[in-house]
Design a protein around this motif. Structure first.
Motif, PDB file in Angstrom:
ATOM      1  N   GLY A   9      12.863 -14.879  -1.836  1.00 13.53           N
ATOM      2  CA  GLY A   9      12.485 -13.686  -2.583  1.00 13.53           C
ATOM      3  C   GLY A   9      11.996 -12.627  -1.614  1.00 13.53           C
ATOM      4  O   GLY A   9      10.965 -12.804  -0.956  1.00 13.53           O
ATOM      5  N   LEU A  10      12.725 -11.540  -1.501  1.00 10.36           N
ATOM      6  CA  LEU A  10      12.406 -10.475  -0.546  1.00 10.36           C
ATOM      7  C   LEU A  10      11.882  -9.260  -1.312  1.00 10.36           C
ATOM      8  O   LEU A  10      12.556  -8.734  -2.200  1.00 10.36           O
ATOM      9  N   THR A  11      10.676  -8.837  -0.982  1.00  8.08           N
ATOM     10  CA  THR A  11      10.053  -7.732  -1.718  1.00  8.08           C
ATOM     11  C   THR A  11      10.894  -6.461  -1.638  1.00  8.08           C
ATOM     12  O   THR A  11      11.413  -6.103  -0.580  1.00  8.08           O
ATOM     13  N   SER A  12      11.010  -5.791  -2.771  1.00 12.46           N
ATOM     14  CA  SER A  12      11.811  -4.568  -2.851  1.00 12.46           C
ATOM     15  C   SER A  12      11.049  -3.390  -2.260  1.00 12.46           C
ATOM     16  O   SER A  12       9.866  -3.489  -1.924  1.00 12.46           O
ATOM     17  N   ASP A  13      11.725  -2.262  -2.160  1.00  9.45           N
ATOM     18  CA  ASP A  13      11.069  -1.045  -1.663  1.00  9.45           C
ATOM     19  C   ASP A  13      10.040  -0.515  -2.657  1.00  9.45           C
ATOM     20  O   ASP A  13       9.190   0.310  -2.295  1.00  9.45           O
ATOM     21  N   GLU A  21      17.093 -12.892  -3.040  1.00 11.82           N
ATOM     22  CA  GLU A  21      16.954 -12.116  -4.266  1.00 11.82           C
ATOM     23  C   GLU A  21      15.837 -11.100  -4.121  1.00 11.82           C
ATOM     24  O   GLU A  21      14.854 -11.328  -3.413  1.00 11.82           O
ATOM     25  N   MET A  22      16.007  -9.969  -4.786  1.00 15.48           N
ATOM     26  CA  MET A  22      15.014  -8.904  -4.709  1.00 15.48           C
ATOM     27  C   MET A  22      13.778  -9.282  -5.517  1.00 15.48           C
ATOM     28  O   MET A  22      13.876  -9.774  -6.634  1.00 15.48           O
ATOM     29  N   LEU A  23      12.616  -9.032  -4.927  1.00 14.36           N
ATOM     30  CA  LEU A  23      11.346  -9.397  -5.544  1.00 14.36           C
ATOM     31  C   LEU A  23      10.598  -8.122  -5.909  1.00 14.36           C
ATOM     32  O   LEU A  23      10.208  -7.346  -5.034  1.00 14.36           O
ATOM     33  N   ASP A  24      10.411  -7.901  -7.217  1.00 18.54           N
ATOM     34  CA  ASP A  24       9.706  -6.705  -7.679  1.00 18.54           C
ATOM     35  C   ASP A  24       8.272  -6.985  -8.111  1.00 18.54           C
ATOM     36  O   ASP A  24       7.504  -6.059  -8.358  1.00 18.54           O
ATOM     37  N   ASP A  25       7.927  -8.264  -8.241  1.00 18.97           N
ATOM     38  CA  ASP A  25       6.557  -8.634  -8.611  1.00 18.97           C
ATOM     39  C   ASP A  25       6.204  -9.918  -7.878  1.00 18.97           C
ATOM     40  O   ASP A  25       7.080 -10.613  -7.366  1.00 18.97           O
TER      41      ASP A  25
END
Length: 330
Positions: free
Chosen positions: A42-46, A80-84
């Motif tokens: 999980g990779l934190t989003s901008d 995967e994009m991580l938003d939280d």
């Protein structure tokens, strides 16, 4: 058929982070996850709400770094994009997660929520804290600041401030630091004059801490050493307590071996004299506190005060190393 069944039973593993600079600690966590099973990063989003003291590189650049590392290893992982903060951690699809000591408390919260919802807790693979050669955690912030490289190797001397002008304390600190570090730079500042003249028990710890908390200059480590009397099992001991505070704000404490206080010494102390004055009177010397210390005279030269200073500082760094060992999940 058997291969397909085996593949379907592989545990699905999670790992989350920002990965601003892909460094040694990140790689250790990725490698652990790959060995455990099918890894999803999980990779934190901008748009993630960062609590960083530096500008986080764009998502795509960080993702490319991860992909290059995986490609060079000949490995695969989902990104995967991580938003939280939670991401996919509450999904029953996943069975394990890679952690550090820093994130372990949050993962325990995740497992509490999973149990509350009838989902088995995640198996936790904790790598602890990966330390650089300066005995501080390898972090992107420190790499961006220029303190260390991606492997945790120092790029410049470790800046140490010792809060004392006492030559014996300086000598003891130099001995300990030379054993701990290859490349350091030691400077000294005078301590404030508002310390207890003869600290007892917790006052000794407070005195050591006050020394480092008052430092305004930039440093990697600030060290304060306080001598005082502590009691164990009805016996009083003269010990040295070191407080070692790093640039990240963490403080560790260490204690030296102690000089057992006999009745004559304690009588002098109870009358209001300091240990140095008691020693000078009993032994017939001058300035024992600034020279070899009471321990030298009562141990018949086997130990000097500089050795107690050395022991206390190394003890504080030993606590730092011990705290990097992986904690177990409660």
């Amino acid at each position: 058929m058997l291969l397909l069944e085996k593949e379907s039973r592989r545990v699905k593993v999670l790992l989350g982070g920002t990965f601003s600079v892909l460094h040694k600690a990140h790689k250790e966590m990725i490698d652990r996850g790959l060995r455990m099973g099918e890894l999803t990063i999980g990779l934190t989003s901008d748009h993630f709400k960062f609590n960083k003291r530096y500008v986080v590189p764009p998502y795509q650049a960080r993702k490319s770094n991860l992909e290059n590392y995986l490609r060079n290893k000949g490995s695969r992982a989902n990104i995967e994009m991580l938003d939280d903060p939670y991401g996919s951690t509450l999904s029953p699809e996943y069975g394990a997660i890679v952690s550090s000591n820093e994130t372990l408390d949050f993962i325990e919260t995740i497992n509490f929520s999973r149990r509350a919802n009838g989902i088995p807790p995640l198996l936790v693979e904790n790598v602890g804290e990966i330390l650089g050669e300066d005995l501080m955690p390898i972090k992107s912030e420190r790499i961006i600041r220029g303190d260390i490289d991606e492997e945790g190797v120092r790029r410049k001397p470790i800046k140490v401030i010792l809060v004392t002008k006492n030559p014996t304390k300086i000598e003891g600190a130099t001995i300990s630091l030379s054993q701990l570090f290859k490349n350091y730079q030691l400077s000294t500042v005078a301590a404030a004059d508002d310390f207890h003249p003869q600290p007892m028990n917790h006052e000794t710890f407070i005195g050591a801490r006050k020394r480092v908390d008052g430092i305004k200059e930039d440093y990697d480590y600030a060290i304060g050493v306080e001598a005082g009397i502590v009691s164990f099992g009805g016996t009083y001991y003269d010990v040295h307590i070191a407080a070692v505070k790093d640039s990240l704000g963490f403080t560790n404490y260490g204690m030296s071996s102690g000089l057992p206080m006999n009745a004559s010494m304690m009588d002098g102390m109870k009358s209001g004299m300091e240990l140095e004055e008691v020693t000078n009177e009993l032994i017939g010397v001058n300035d024992s506190g600034d020279n070899k210390g009471a321990i030298y005279y009562f141990s018949r030269g086997l130990k000097e005060r500089k050795h107690l200073v050395e022991e206390s500082i190394i003890s504080a760094f030993t606590q730092r190393i011990a705290e990097s060992i992986p904690r177990k999940v409660k």
